[in-house]
Design an enzyme around this catalytic site. Sequence first.
Site, PDB file in Angstrom:
ATOM      1  N   GLU A   1      -9.071   2.032  -1.650  1.00  0.00           N
ATOM      2  CA  GLU A   1      -9.821   1.738  -0.422  1.00  0.00           C
ATOM      3  C   GLU A   1     -10.586   2.959   0.081  1.00  0.00           C
ATOM      4  O   GLU A   1     -10.072   4.076   0.017  1.00  0.00           O
ATOM      5  CB  GLU A   1      -8.799   1.276   0.639  1.00  0.00           C
ATOM      6  CG  GLU A   1      -9.375   1.019   2.009  1.00  0.00           C
ATOM      7  CD  GLU A   1      -8.283   0.552   2.971  1.00  0.00           C
ATOM      8  OE1 GLU A   1      -7.275  -0.024   2.505  1.00  0.00           O
ATOM      9  OE2 GLU A   1      -8.440   0.767   4.176  1.00  0.00           O
TER      10      GLU A   1
ATOM     11  N   ARG B   1       0.856  -1.188   0.000  1.00  0.00           N
ATOM     12  CA  ARG B   1       0.000   0.000   0.000  1.00  0.00           C
ATOM     13  C   ARG B   1       0.884   1.228   0.000  1.00  0.00           C
ATOM     14  O   ARG B   1       1.746   1.368   0.877  1.00  0.00           O
ATOM     15  CB  ARG B   1      -0.889  -0.010   1.253  1.00  0.00           C
ATOM     16  CG  ARG B   1      -1.968   1.051   1.244  1.00  0.00           C
ATOM     17  CD  ARG B   1      -2.720   1.116   2.572  1.00  0.00           C
ATOM     18  NE  ARG B   1      -2.090   2.062   3.484  1.00  0.00           N
ATOM     19  CZ  ARG B   1      -2.690   2.577   4.577  1.00  0.00           C
ATOM     20  NH1 ARG B   1      -3.915   2.210   4.900  1.00  0.00           N
ATOM     21  NH2 ARG B   1      -2.059   3.422   5.349  1.00  0.00           N
TER      22      ARG B   1
ATOM     23  N   TYR C   1      -3.019  11.465   5.997  1.00  0.00           N
ATOM     24  CA  TYR C   1      -3.373  10.136   6.477  1.00  0.00           C
ATOM     25  C   TYR C   1      -2.347   9.116   5.949  1.00  0.00           C
ATOM     26  O   TYR C   1      -2.014   9.133   4.767  1.00  0.00           O
ATOM     27  CB  TYR C   1      -4.782   9.709   6.026  1.00  0.00           C
ATOM     28  CG  TYR C   1      -4.934   8.227   6.215  1.00  0.00           C
ATOM     29  CD1 TYR C   1      -5.198   7.707   7.481  1.00  0.00           C
ATOM     30  CD2 TYR C   1      -4.685   7.337   5.176  1.00  0.00           C
ATOM     31  CE1 TYR C   1      -5.219   6.353   7.693  1.00  0.00           C
ATOM     32  CE2 TYR C   1      -4.716   5.973   5.377  1.00  0.00           C
ATOM     33  CZ  TYR C   1      -4.975   5.484   6.636  1.00  0.00           C
ATOM     34  OH  TYR C   1      -4.974   4.136   6.848  1.00  0.00           O
TER      35      TYR C   1
HETATM   36  O1  EZ4 Z   1      -7.385   4.335  10.180  1.00  0.00           O
HETATM   37  O2  EZ4 Z   1      -7.027   1.284  11.958  1.00  0.00           O
HETATM   38  O3  EZ4 Z   1      -6.497   0.683   6.331  1.00  0.00           O
HETATM   39  N1  EZ4 Z   1      -6.256   1.016   7.426  1.00  0.00           N
HETATM   40  C1  EZ4 Z   1      -6.715   2.086   8.058  1.00  0.00           C
HETATM   41  C2  EZ4 Z   1      -6.287   2.307   9.491  1.00  0.00           C
HETATM   42  C3  EZ4 Z   1      -7.390   2.954  10.338  1.00  0.00           C
HETATM   43  C4  EZ4 Z   1      -7.191   2.665  11.800  1.00  0.00           C
HETATM   44  C5  EZ4 Z   1      -8.387   3.173  12.609  1.00  0.00           C
HETATM   45  O4  EZ4 Z   1      -8.360   2.694  13.896  1.00  0.00           O
HETATM   46  O5  EZ4 Z   1      -7.462   2.838   7.470  1.00  0.00           O
HETATM   47  O6  EZ4 Z   1      -5.128   3.104   9.511  1.00  0.00           O
HETATM   48 CO    CO Z   2      -8.197   1.894   5.698  1.00  0.00          CO
END
Ligand code: EZ4
Ligand code: CO
Length: 403
Positions: free
Chosen positions: A237, A148, A160
């Site tokens: 995703e 990923r 993120y």
């Molecule tokens: O944000 O597990 O694909 N994985 C994710 C994770 C989630 C966390 C939330 O508790 O999106 O990083």
């Molecule tokens: Co996720």
Amino acid sequence: MPKIRSAKVIVASPARNFVTLKIETEDGVHGVGDATLNGRELAVASYLGDHVIPCLIGREAHRIEDIWQYLYRGAYWRRGPVTMSAIAAVDMALWDIKGKIAGLPLYQLLGGASRDGVMVYCHANGTTIEEAVAAGRAYMDQGYKAVRLQAGVPGLKSTYGVPKGKQPYEPADADIPTENLWSTEKYMRSVPALFEAGRDKLGWDVHLLHDAHHRLTPIEAGRLGKDLEPFRLFWLEDPVPAENQESFRLIRRHTTTPLAVGEVFNTIWDCKQLIEEQLIDYIRATVVHAGGITHLRRIASLADLYNVRTGCHGATDLSPIAMAAALHFNLAVPNFGIQEHMSHAPLTETVFPHTYSYAGGYMHPGDKPGLGVDIDEAEAAKHPYKRAYLPVNRLEDGTLYNW
Ligand code: EZ4
Ligand code: CO
């Protein structure tokens, strides 16, 4: 038939918070279940300790389906992450006990192995595209078949999937949530370049994945999926929040990039329409947040009818108990797709000794009876719970947005 003699909830923080349920039979056989709900841990601990455990004592440990129905239908209040994580923990612990009594690893009770190993994907992150791609290369050198890719977005202070410093990615680290800033425009411009570099440097013999973490609208997701088509992703995703399942019709109309959804889902009802209308390709519901092995099998069976494969969530906020349960499930389920895998911190591994292993891109649950994982209570007790929240996200004008 052995009866349940006792059950207890163990809340501990070996590198991060985990909630564990331990059930013991009158014969002294015990089983463990993960009940961790990131940032809402104590709510599940209370649900179990105050409302579930008193109803379990004296029940026959082998009656897993009946106990599942008792806790789901019998509570009157159905569904929801707290309820379903609590039911999941009971379910996992009872399957663990059944396996131990049968002398068989759980996957044998689920029909036996459908494959030799469980393909996993890892997280390659970087502040820049170059760093993320280099991390991907390093994982491929360890044998990973699927990676990923997440990179920092130019112009945004944090993104993120991209850790602070070189720490493993675990953003649930603040006593009160930190606040991040988000710009869909900046993000949408940066992602195709990440995957262009990914294919250029990592080649085509590796599966590449990406997590949009619920940040887009359906039409934006359609555009991103279309922009990423040349790079042939394994999946995109969580392109949009999925409460409104029909919104995926709009995404599907615009892109053939495969879609994966469901890490926040709790029951089959959250994905019924997504699956029946073939609006997704992978269902990411997990054993811990979606009602245990018993309910996840039901979701997978529905998905199998529509060519939807499994891709269970497996971030570090799912304990090694959930990971073990997922690996048994993955090994047996016919429509397995892939399993997410992030290595737990060494301290987490010490508190949860386990038999599962990784080799050459695949994991295996091991052949110890039951789940093949346990909790070291003395070690766990050294690491008390510490409140820790995920961040929240705001748009650049201050509007609260999806994290
Ligand atoms: O944000 O597990 O694909 N994985 C994710 C994770 C989630 C966390 C939330 O508790 O999106 O990083
Ligand atoms: Co996720």
